[in-house]
Design a protein around this motif. Structure first.
Motif, PDB file in Angstrom:
ATOM      1  N   GLU A   1       0.831  -1.201   0.000  1.00  0.00           N
ATOM      2  CA  GLU A   1       0.000   0.000   0.000  1.00  0.00           C
ATOM      3  C   GLU A   1       0.870   1.258   0.000  1.00  0.00           C
ATOM      4  OE1 GLU A   1      -3.228   2.268   2.902  1.00  0.00           O
ATOM      5  OE2 GLU A   1      -2.742   0.154   3.254  1.00  0.00           O
ATOM      6  N   VAL A   2       1.938   1.239   0.807  1.00  0.00           N
ATOM      7  CA  VAL A   2       2.848   2.393   0.873  1.00  0.00           C
ATOM      8  C   VAL A   2       3.510   2.626  -0.483  1.00  0.00           C
ATOM      9  CG1 VAL A   2       4.972   3.269   1.906  1.00  0.00           C
ATOM     10  CG2 VAL A   2       3.267   2.099   3.340  1.00  0.00           C
ATOM     11  N   ILE A   3       3.937   1.543  -1.134  1.00  0.00           N
ATOM     12  CA  ILE A   3       4.599   1.666  -2.444  1.00  0.00           C
ATOM     13  C   ILE A   3       3.650   2.232  -3.492  1.00  0.00           C
ATOM     14  CG2 ILE A   3       5.602   0.337  -4.348  1.00  0.00           C
ATOM     15  CD1 ILE A   3       6.775  -1.547  -2.227  1.00  0.00           C
ATOM     16  N   LEU A   4       2.405   1.718  -3.527  1.00  0.00           N
ATOM     17  CA  LEU A   4       1.433   2.180  -4.525  1.00  0.00           C
ATOM     18  C   LEU A   4       1.075   3.646  -4.319  1.00  0.00           C
ATOM     19  CD1 LEU A   4      -0.963  -0.920  -4.746  1.00  0.00           C
ATOM     20  CD2 LEU A   4       0.740  -0.165  -6.423  1.00  0.00           C
ATOM     21  N   ILE A   5       0.856   4.044  -3.051  1.00  0.00           N
ATOM     22  CA  ILE A   5       0.528   5.446  -2.767  1.00  0.00           C
ATOM     23  C   ILE A   5       1.704   6.360  -3.132  1.00  0.00           C
ATOM     24  CG2 ILE A   5       0.023   7.101  -0.928  1.00  0.00           C
ATOM     25  CD1 ILE A   5      -1.597   4.890   0.441  1.00  0.00           C
ATOM     26  N   THR A   6       2.905   5.920  -2.816  1.00  0.00           N
ATOM     27  CA  THR A   6       4.101   6.712  -3.153  1.00  0.00           C
ATOM     28  C   THR A   6       4.251   6.865  -4.661  1.00  0.00           C
ATOM     29  OG1 THR A   6       5.205   5.896  -1.147  1.00  0.00           O
ATOM     30  CG2 THR A   6       6.584   6.894  -2.842  1.00  0.00           C
ATOM     31  N   LEU A   7       4.050   5.752  -5.398  1.00  0.00           N
ATOM     32  CA  LEU A   7       4.128   5.818  -6.855  1.00  0.00           C
ATOM     33  C   LEU A   7       3.091   6.768  -7.437  1.00  0.00           C
ATOM     34  CD1 LEU A   7       4.727   2.069  -7.841  1.00  0.00           C
ATOM     35  CD2 LEU A   7       6.328   3.976  -8.115  1.00  0.00           C
TER      36      LEU A   7
END
Length: 375
Positions: free
Chosen positions: A39-45
């Motif tokens: 979730e953190v990776i997707l939001i950051t992307l």
């Protein structure tokens, strides 16, 4: 590599979002979950792209500032509509309905402004009465409960019926635009092909005249006069869509006479025509076939060369045929620009209403061109 990095530096600049996230998390503004790495990776992307793309396309956005402003306004309208609907918590809220209608009209106008500008009267004629009727039912039909009862029985899908109608109107507009675009493209291409034909033909004819003038032939003035008539025809009549066959016959006769003056060797040239001379045809089609017969036939033979030309008509077709002999040892494998242009012009002017046939046997060429009378 340096140029690539320079070109895409916006995506490097946007990586600043990572330390910003951790800084906001440190001060308790946001909470970065440690147990949800995906979730953190997707939001950051997502936010990385949100920041990078505007920077990367800064010049485009600068040029399209008015469009970007319209998009922002539509987003604000949509957010306000959702906010009003959530706060008021009212079924079929008229305020929400008005805001959403404005939002969708704005979206459609942004996508197809030309269509909306052309058909805004039709759209207004359809939707204004429906909108007024909705407001009447919602506000003046005896309260919310009465409206909900009416809604159960009233076919509210009528509000959506105009959408497919307008969609098919738009599809028709696109089809008409595409058809006109193809016609304009064909017209432009035909014009280009004509400009290619004229220099090609006159280059060869001027070569013939040069040979006569070098020899100081008494026939040179006659050649110049005929060439002048042919140039006049090509320049003025060649630009027309259609010409009378009698003018094409005269043009071909001039070309034949030019070559008869030039040749000293034994050459048999016949031109028989039995056709209604009032019929019309696209100009400068036959000359290419005739020129090829001379260039690849008579030019390759030292003696006993012949060219037999026939122009006649059937019930539905005008038939032009040329028969000539040639030296098989001198045949050229290259395809001249003249014949290529002829095939392309025929496909644009007559589409499926013509037939070009070439038969080669031993040392004989027979070329036949059939064109529909009423194409």
């Amino acid at each position: 590599m340096v140029e690539y990095i320079k070109k895409n530096r916006a995506f490097l600049i946007a990586l600043i979002i990572i330390p910003i996230f951790y800084m906001l998390d440190y001060f308790g503004v946001i909470n970065i979950p440690e147990d949800e790495p995906l979730e953190v990776i997707l939001i950051t992307l997502f936010w990385w792209w949100v920041i990078a793309l505007p920077i990367h396309n800064y010049n485009y956005l600068k040029r399209k500032g008015a469009t970007i402003l319209k998009v922002i306004v539509l987003i604000v309208v949509f957010i306000v509509a959702l906010g009003v609907d959530t706060l008021m918590d009212m079924p079929d809220n008229p305020v929400t309905f008005i805001l959403l209608m404005g939002f969708w009209i704005g979206v459609v106008y942004l996508l197809i402004p030309t269509f909306i500008n052309k058909y805004w009267k039709l759209i207004a004629l359809i939707y204004i009465p429906l909108f007024i009727y909705f407001l009447y039912l919602r506000l003046f039909s005896g309260g919310l409960e009465a409206y909900l009862e009416i809604k159960k029985e009233f076919p509210f899908y009528v509000f959506f019926l105009p959408i497919p109608v307008l969609f098919f109107v738009w599809v028709y507009e696109q089809w008409k635009w595409f058809r006109n675009l193809k016609a304009e493209k064909s017209k432009t291409e035909l014009s280009l092909l004509r400009t290619q034909i004229n220099p090609h033909f006159f280059f060869n004819t001027l070569n013939n005249l040069y040979a006569l003038t070098v020899k100081q032939s008494e026939k040179a003035p006659e050649v110049i006069l005929k060439l002048s008539d042919m140039m006049r025809y090509t320049i003025y009549e060649g630009e027309k869509d259609m010409v009378k066959i009698k003018d094409e016959i005269e043009y071909l006769n001039n070309y034949i006479e030019l070559h008869k003056i030039r040749y000293k060797k034994s050459v048999e040239i016949t031109f028989n025509h039995d056709v209604d001379t009032s019929l019309t045809i696209a100009p400068l089609l036959y000359i290419i076939l005739l020129e090829n017969a001379f260039k690849h036939g008579i030019e390759t033979l030292a003696e006993n060369a012949f060219v037999h030309i026939n122009l006649n008509e059937e019930t539905d077709f005008i038939i032009f045929s040329i028969e000539n002999n040639f030296d098989p040892n001198e045949i050229s494998l290259s395809k001249g620009i003249g014949l290529q242009n002829l095939k392309r012009r025929l496909s644009l002017l007559y589409k499926n209403k013509h037939e070009l046939k070439v038969d080669v046997s031993n040392n004989l060429y027979i070329t036949t061109l059939k064109i529909a009378k009423h194409a």
